[in-house]
Each structure stands twice: as structure tokens, then as C-alpha cells.
Scaffold this motif. Structure first.
Motif, PDB file in Angstrom:
ATOM      1  N   GLY A   3       0.778  -0.945  -0.051  1.00 13.22           N
ATOM      2  CA  GLY A   3      -0.004  -0.085  -0.127  1.00 13.22           C
ATOM      3  C   GLY A   3       0.832   1.179  -0.107  1.00 13.22           C
TER       4      GLY A   3
ATOM      5  N   ASN B  56      -0.228   1.924   7.520  1.00 12.81           N
ATOM      6  CA  ASN B  56      -0.886   0.647   6.932  1.00 12.81           C
ATOM      7  C   ASN B  56      -0.912  -0.155   8.024  1.00 12.81           C
ATOM      8  OD1 ASN B  56      -2.119  -1.250   5.334  1.00 12.81           O
ATOM      9  ND2 ASN B  56      -0.209  -1.805   4.303  1.00 12.81           N
TER      10      ASN B  56
ATOM     11  N   ASN C 146      -4.653  -4.989   3.431  1.00  9.69           N
ATOM     12  CA  ASN C 146      -4.155  -3.687   3.778  1.00  9.69           C
ATOM     13  C   ASN C 146      -5.164  -2.571   3.814  1.00  9.69           C
ATOM     14  OD1 ASN C 146      -1.006  -4.172   3.125  1.00  9.69           O
ATOM     15  ND2 ASN C 146      -2.159  -5.256   1.526  1.00  9.69           N
ATOM     16  N   ASP C 147      -4.692  -2.016   5.182  1.00  9.54           N
ATOM     17  CA  ASP C 147      -5.807  -0.819   5.470  1.00  9.54           C
ATOM     18  C   ASP C 147      -4.849   0.416   5.354  1.00  9.54           C
ATOM     19  OD1 ASP C 147      -7.550   0.980   6.425  1.00  9.54           O
ATOM     20  OD2 ASP C 147      -7.803   0.223   8.317  1.00  9.54           O
ATOM     21  N   ALA C 148      -4.424   0.984   4.231  1.00 10.32           N
ATOM     22  CA  ALA C 148      -3.449   1.697   4.045  1.00 10.32           C
ATOM     23  C   ALA C 148      -4.366   3.175   3.814  1.00 10.32           C
ATOM     24  CB  ALA C 148      -2.649   1.654   2.829  1.00 10.32           C
ATOM     25  N   GLU C 149      -3.845   4.424   4.594  1.00  9.75           N
ATOM     26  CA  GLU C 149      -4.556   5.278   4.618  1.00  9.75           C
ATOM     27  C   GLU C 149      -3.454   6.562   5.262  1.00  9.75           C
ATOM     28  OE1 GLU C 149      -6.879   5.190   8.868  1.00  9.75           O
ATOM     29  OE2 GLU C 149      -8.047   4.471   6.881  1.00  9.75           O
TER      30      GLU C 149
ATOM     31  N   ARG D  34      -7.668   6.916   1.489  1.00  8.44           N
ATOM     32  CA  ARG D  34      -7.043   5.918   1.172  1.00  8.44           C
ATOM     33  C   ARG D  34      -5.939   6.204   0.338  1.00  8.44           C
ATOM     34  NH1 ARG D  34     -10.964   1.195  -1.052  1.00  8.44           N
ATOM     35  NH2 ARG D  34      -9.104   0.003  -1.002  1.00  8.44           N
TER      36      ARG D  34
ATOM     37  N   THR E 103      -3.773   0.022  -4.216  1.00  7.42           N
ATOM     38  CA  THR E 103      -3.920  -0.985  -3.384  1.00  7.42           C
ATOM     39  C   THR E 103      -5.351  -1.548  -2.826  1.00  7.42           C
ATOM     40  OG1 THR E 103      -1.733  -0.440  -2.456  1.00  7.42           O
ATOM     41  CG2 THR E 103      -2.853  -1.996  -1.102  1.00  7.42           C
TER      42      THR E 103
ATOM     43  N   ASP F  62      -8.019  -3.169  -1.009  1.00  6.61           N
ATOM     44  CA  ASP F  62      -8.179  -3.341   0.423  1.00  6.61           C
ATOM     45  C   ASP F  62      -7.862  -5.180   0.823  1.00  6.61           C
ATOM     46  OD1 ASP F  62     -10.677  -4.220  -0.653  1.00  6.61           O
ATOM     47  OD2 ASP F  62     -11.824  -3.082   0.529  1.00  6.61           O
TER      48      ASP F  62
ATOM     49  N   SER G  48     -10.119  -0.425  -4.972  1.00  6.29           N
ATOM     50  CA  SER G  48      -9.004   0.329  -4.580  1.00  6.29           C
ATOM     51  C   SER G  48      -9.322   1.661  -5.094  1.00  6.29           C
ATOM     52  CB  SER G  48      -7.902  -0.172  -5.308  1.00  6.29           C
ATOM     53  OG  SER G  48      -7.885  -0.227  -6.830  1.00  6.29           O
TER      54      SER G  48
ATOM     55  N   VAL H  75      -4.777   9.703  -4.359  1.00  5.11           N
ATOM     56  CA  VAL H  75      -4.948  10.341  -2.858  1.00  5.11           C
ATOM     57  C   VAL H  75      -5.854  11.469  -2.656  1.00  5.11           C
ATOM     58  CG1 VAL H  75      -2.806  11.669  -2.326  1.00  5.11           C
ATOM     59  CG2 VAL H  75      -3.984  10.248  -0.560  1.00  5.11           C
TER      60      VAL H  75
ATOM     61  N   THR I 223     -13.018   5.318  -7.397  1.00  7.89           N
ATOM     62  CA  THR I 223     -12.906   3.844  -7.028  1.00  7.89           C
ATOM     63  C   THR I 223     -12.911   2.997  -7.996  1.00  7.89           C
ATOM     64  OG1 THR I 223     -14.064   4.263  -4.861  1.00  7.89           O
ATOM     65  CG2 THR I 223     -14.042   2.091  -5.456  1.00  7.89           C
TER      66      THR I 223
END
Length: 696
Positions: free
Chosen positions: A31, A536, A560-563, A580, A584, A586, A618, A622, A635
Motif C-alpha cells: 500500500g 498501513n 491492507n488498510d493503508a490510509e 485511502r 492498493t 483493501d 482500490s 489520494v 474507486t
């Protein structure tokens, strides 16, 4: 059945692969990505071909997977051993080397048909020749392939309604041709010294782009000009391996040269400029034009390392090395409008030029010229040392000291020849040095199972922004860094009939490099700034089961909780806490099942294999994108695919029937705002094919 990066990325947990036409490829581990479109960036993930990094941010080369020994997906920061651009992970493609022990050769051919698309083929071959038994060998590899087109360019009128694309309407416009080869020479100098010399070449030509427009039908695009791309590269490498009395030594030097060029229809792109209301972009109401990007990348790499002998009985083990690389990129981007010299925009700039310099502009159709030269030199010293505290418990500590110098030059003329307004001719220099660390604790429960905890750091070099006199963007930006905290287990059970691996990690990303645009009107200035932080929290699970000698079941799951972890605003770009990170999914998951019955057919062993892959949703950005007419964050929907392969196999030949994308899914790989009207890269539709291989 793997041909390129996109074929296997979906089977590697926490590895995502984005494609942005034309020829844009992004590799993302866990991520760590800030945008799908950035210009002049340094990648957050590394791509290696044998011993050499060949990473090019956003437009990585795509080596054809012919005669490949293995793929290594090194997940998490690899800052100590692999340096910059390995901030979140490293992908290594390792080629097969010559073998002086025996002759070997094979030929391989495939024929495929895309549903509602064109026909493709793939032919390759290899010959391994022992020139001097057990001392000198030559390995030759060659391939040619055509990836069938499946996108149709359909009829449409221009947005202004004054022309159409009737002369360019065509089916299956996006076929891609591959031609390449490899020559490797291995000299077993002595029982302890080996030298490998290799040359690799690949050319990839595309007649069109494999992306679609959202406002037309399935697998359709609208283009008002012919599109094409060419991606040609070669690598030369020399590697020496030596068994010294106290260590194993490797000295590797490589040179990589790549020419990448595309010609894109920019009609919608220029219409968006025209609609801005500024006289500087008044192209006469309904412009028609194209954009050409011509880019050359050169890598020179030298690395030397020592590794403690594997057969040593010492409780200590270690690796130490030095590294030097030089990267040079020269890129030219041109935008053209047909009849530009007769537009109000050209008249406006021509009179400005006369006012400031006393001479009018020469007539031209090039309304924007950009020349970009980027040079990055890196030097590093690295090492890791391990100590067995007990028979089962090992502690490893590592570090990398690095120093870099970067010079980035830009020249922009808008239009070509204009030096009176909106002109950029600047060189920005930066340098820095720092240290990345790693600490690992491993406890071996027994010979088949271990647990571990790792702290690791990865970095990406900073830089400086070439700026116009009126710009308010910062002159420089800092390196960014990822810190990784990870625990996991690697286990085999039931006499190696079950493999189960698991990892959980938390990653902090500080001083994120994001490209923004100067908020002032008519400046058209891009530059990098540092945003505060992201994080993440994720995990990866992999398993493989052999219920019997005839069955194999394997799979993987990753989350993956990338934020973004802190709200920030930089020069008109605001990113909210919780946004998010792009590119990547989720969730990702894959599963494969293979069966080889005990019966034989035509003297061969039959086999059948089915692979399933799920790619979660994904986002494409950003929220900060340096594009015209961007729509913000979009999205990319989740999708799943299935691949089936059935065949016969002996020691000398094999044949297989395969179906890829079995239920004909329309997976969205990347939603691009690059050309004003959104273009979406999609996965290849259902494809049927046969494959034959013969080994001599």
C-alpha cells in the motif's frame, strides 16, 4: 503460463500492479503509494533484473518471462540490502544461467484467441551449449510474441462537433508485438571462481492503447488520432562469484539502457484547456492534436559484497557490501494542435514575445515543449550480522549508510520558442545522506517451523524543484521513510505436506512525497512537497497442501488498510485523515488447485489446474493529481478471475489447452485522468489458447 508482471502480481500477497496506458506500470508493496500519476518521481518499490535495479517510477520496464529461474517478492522495507526505491518492497526477476555440465534445449509455442478480439501467438526457444565440459557454457534465448488486440476505436464526433474520427474507426487496435533475446556466457574459472557475462534485449511495440472510454460501449474507445508506443531496452552485465577461505564474494556490474516513446491522441486533453476561458489556451474552439513523449533511461550499477560461508560452524553469520549507481533520464514531452499558428492563443503569445524581445514567434503547431533531465548518483555501504544466542534463537541487526546527489533540469516553452511568458529554464540540485536500520529476532521451534519479529526501515531519496520565477512552490523536498513493525511465522507440517505462513505488520510512512501544482493562475508549475504521514495495518496468509501425491491446493489472503493518518493542506491540495492510499486493493485473495491422475494418455501424464484470484476495490488517487480536468478520487471496483489449464506432460514434451479470465470479467486496473476524459485500463477479456513445448 506467466508472461509479464501482471500475470503473477495477483498471486503474491500485498503486491499490486497498476497499468496506465501507454506503457505505464507501477509496482506497489503493502500500500505504499501516493499517486498513480506523478512526473519525475522516484519509485517506492524496487524492480531488479538479476543483480541490477531497473526501477523507473510509473513506467517500469516489463521483462518477458522467458527462461526465468525464479521470482522473488521481498515484502516490506528492504532498505538495508537493496537501498532506495525499496522502501516498501523489492521484486526480483532471476534469469536461468548457462550450465557447463550438459546440453539442453527447448522450443515453446502458443496460439491464443481473445473473445471478441484478435488472435495472438507466442514463440520462444532456448539452447544451452557446453563449449568446454564443466568449464565454459553458452545459453541463448529468443522469443517473439503478439498479444492480441481487443479494444475497438468507434465512431464519434469531436466535443465541439466540427470533425469526427471516421477515418480511424478500427477493431482490435491495441495489439502489442514483442521481440527479444538473451545471451549468457558462464566461465567456471576454477573450482572457486565463476564469471557470468550476459546481454539481454527486448523490444515492445504497440499499435494502440489498451484503455477504454467510460462514455462509450464495452471494450471501446474514442480516438481522433493514431496512437502508438515503442519500448526498447537492453542490459549488459558481468558477475563474478568466488569462494574465499573466509567468505563468499560477489562482484556485479551492470548497464541498462532504455528508449521509451509514445504518440497519444490529445484532442480531449486540449479541448479541456480550451474550455478554461484563458486566452493563452484559446485554440479556436475545437482543437485537434496529439502529444509525444520521448524518454531515455540509463542505469549503471556496481555492487560488491561478502557473505559468510554457509558451511561455517560459527554462531556468527554476516553480509557486508558496497554499492554505487548512476541513473540518468532524458525526457521530452511535446503537445501539438493542428493549425495552432492560426489560433488566438498563438497570436497572444506571439505579441507578448514581440513586446518583450522585439521579435514575433515562428509559426508552429507545438503549443508546449518540455525537456526534463534527471541525474541521480547513489553510494552506499551496507551490512547485516546474525548471532545464534541459542541453538534455536537468532538475532540479526543490519544497516545501510547512503549518500546521494541529484540534479534535475527542466526547460519548458509554451508555446515553442516563447521566452517572454510562462517560460522555465532551471536546474535544481540536492544531496543528502542518512542511515537505515533493521533488527530481526527469529526463534526456530524445530527444523520445520519458526516465528519472527522484525523492525525495518526503508527510504526514498528527496530532491529539488526547478521553478519559474513567479512560483510559490518550495525549492526542495525531503526524503521520505517507511518504518515497519512485523511479526510472523513460517511453518511446514505433516512431513512437508502442509505449508502455512502468516505475517502481520504495521507501517508508518513519514514525509510523503506528493506532486502538486502551483495554485496561481497561468503558472502551470509542478513540484514535489512533503505531506505529514500515512499508515498501513495489514496481514498476509499463505498456504499450500499436498493431500496426496496427485493433488496440490494452495492459496493466499492479504488485507491492507493503508490510509493518510494526518489531515494536511499543501498549496491548494488538501488530503483528509483517513483517505485511502491509491493503487492498493483493501483485500486480495488467490487459490489454486492442481490434479495429476495416475493414468497415462499417449504415454504422457495428464494434469489439470484451476487458479482463482480476487482483487478488492482500490482508489486511483489520494486526491492530489497534476492532471487537466481531474475528477478527484475514483474507486476501482473489485473483481475476480479464474484461469484453467489442462494438458499432457512427459520429460520431453508437453501440450496444454488454457482459458484465462474464464468468466470474462472486466477488471479495472487503473482509472486515468491523464487525458482529461477518463480512460480506464482493463484486464484482458476471456482468452482461449493452446501451448506446445518440446525439450531436446
Amino acid at each position: 503460463g506467466f508472461n509479464d508482471l501482471g500475470d503473477y502480481a495477483k498471486f503474491v500477497p500485498s503486491l499490486s500492479f497498476g497499468t496506465r496506458e501507454p506503457g505505464g506500470t507501477s509496482i506497489v508493496f503493502r500500500g505504499i503509494a501516493a499517486a498513480g500519476i506523478q512526473y519525475g518521481a522516484v519509485s517506492s518499490s524496487g524492480l531488479y533484473l538479476d543483480e541490477q535495479p531497473i526501477t523507473v517510477a510509473g513506467v517500469n520496464p516489463v521483462p518477458r518471462l522467458v527462461d526465468i529461474e525464479r521470482l522473488e517478492a521481498l515484502r516490506g522495507p528492504q532498505g538495508t540490502l537493496y537501498g532506495a526505491s525499496s522502501m516498501s518492497g523489492t521484486l526480483r526477476i532471476i534469469t536461468n544461467k548457462p550450465d557447463a555440465a550438459e546440453f539442453d534445449a527447448w522450443v515453446d509455442a502458443s496460439l491464443s484467441q481473445v473473445d471478441d478480439g484478435d488472435t495472438g501467438y507466442d514463440v520462444s526457444g532456448m539452447v544451452n551449449l557446453p563449449l568446454v565440459p564443466d568449464r565454459l557454457a553458452l545459453r541463448l534465448v529468443g522469443f517473439a510474441a503478439e498479444e492480441a488486440g481487443f479494444i475497438d476505436n468507434v465512431f464519434a464526433e469531436s466535443q465541439g462537433g466540427t470533425f469526427d474520427n471516421a477515418g480511424l474507426v478500427e477493431e482490435d487496435v491495441d495489439s502489442v508485438d514483442y521481440v527479444g533475446g538473451r545471451a549468457g556466457l558462464r566461465w567456471q574459472i576454477s573450482d572457486r571462481w565463476t564469471a557470468d557475462l550476459s546481454a539481454i534485449f527486448q523490444n515492445r511495440d504497440g499499435d494502440g492503447f489498451s484503455d477504454v472510454n467510460l462514455d462509450v460501449g464495452d471494450l471501446e474507445q474514442v480516438r481522433f488520432g493514431e496512437e502508438s508506443f515503442e519500448d526498447e531496452w537492453y542490459q549488459l552485465a558481468l558477475t563474478l562469484n568466488a569462494e574465499l577461505p573466509f567468505a563468499d564474494a560477489v562482484i556485479a556490474t551492470s548497464y541498462f539502457d532504455r528508449d521509451f516513446r509514445y504518440d497519444a491522441d490529445a484532442t480531449d486533453y486540449e479541448f479541456s484547456f480550451n474550455e478554461s476561458g484563458y486566452v493563452s489556451y484559446d485554440f479556436g474552439g475545437d482543437p485537434r492534436g496529439n502529444a509525444i513523449n520521448d524518454q531515455n533511461d540509463e542505469f549503471t550499477t556496481i555492487e560488491a559484497r561478502l557473505t559468510s560461508r554457509a558451511d561455517s560452524n560459527s554462531r556468527w553469520s554476516w553480509i557486508a557490501g558496497v554499492f554505487y549507481s548512476e541513473y540518468n533520464r532524458t525526457s521530452t514531452f511535446d503537445s501539438f494542435v493542428q493549425g495552432y499558428e492560426n489560433t488566438p492563443a498563438f497570436a497572444y503569445f506571439s505579441y507578448l514575445q514581440y513586446y518583450y524581445t522585439g521579435s514575433f514567434l515562428e509559426p508552429t503547431e507545438r503549443w508546449f515543449l518540455g525537456v526534463y533531465d534527471d541525474e541521480l548518483k547513489q553510494t552506499a555501504v551496507f551490512g547485516e550480522i546474525s548471532f545464534d544466542l541459542t541453538e534455536n534463537f537468532t538475532i540479526t541487526a543490519g544497516g545501510r549508510w547512503f549518500d546521494y546527489e541529484r540534479e534535475f533540469a527542466q526547460r519548458q516553452e509554451s508555446p515553442e520558442g516563447s521566452t517572454a511568458f510562462n517560460f522555465l529554464d532551471d536546474v535544481a540540485k540536492s544531496d543528502d545522506n542518512d542511515f537505515s536500520a533493521k533488527l530481526n529476532l527469529t526463534y526456530r521451534i524445530n527444523d520445520d517451523r519458526l516465528v519472527y519479529a522484525t523492525y525495518s526501515e526503508g527510504f526514498r531519496v528527496g530532491g529539488a524543484n526547478p521553478l519559474k520565477e513567479r512560483s510559490v512552490l518550495p525549492r526542495s523536498y525531503d526524503p521520505d521513510e517507511v518504518t515497519n513493525y512485523e511479526v510472523g511465522a513460517k511453518t511446514d507440517w505433516f512431513e512437508n505436506r502442509l505449508r502455512f505462513n502468516i505475517a502481520a505488520y504495521y507501517m508508518e510512512w513519514d514525509d510523503i512525497q506528493v506532486q502538486v501544482e502551483d495554485p496561481q493562475a497561468l503558472i502551470f508549475q509542478l513540484g514535489y512537497v512533503n505531506f505529514p504521514s500515512a499508515e498501513n495495518l495489514g496481514f498476509e496468509v499463505e498456504f499450500a497442501v499436498l493431500p496426496s501425491e496427485r493433488w496440490l491446493i494452495e492459496g493466499a489472503v492479504a488485507r491492507n488498510d493503508a490510509e493518510i493518518s494526518e489531515t494536511a493542506r499543501r498549496f491548494g491540495c488538501r488530503v483528509e485523515d483517513g483517505a485511502r492510499l491509491p493503487l492498493t486493493p483493501d483485500w486480495t485473495a488467490s487459490a489454486g488447485i492442481e490434479y495429476r491422475p495416475s493414468m497415462r494418455m499417449f504415454g504422457a501424464e495428464p494434469f489439470a489446474r484451476f487458479d482463482y484470484a480476487y482483487v478488492g476495490d482500490s482508489v486511483n488517487s489520494v486526491g492530489c493529481e497534476s492532471v487537466v480536468g481531474g475528477t478527484g478520487v475514483d474507486t476501482q471496483d473489485s473483481y475476480d478471475t479464474g484461469d484453467l489449464r489442462i494438458g499432457l506432460e512427459t520429460e520431453s514434451w508437453s501440450g496444454a489447452f488454457f482459458v484465462e479470465n474464464l468468466w470474462d470479467e472486466r477488471g479495472e486496473v487503473f482509472i486515468s485522468n491523464r487525458w482529461a476524459k477518463q480512460r480506464v485500463s482493463v484486464i484482458r477479456p476471456r482468452t482461449f489458447g493452446i501451448n506446445l513445448r518440446y525439450r531436446f
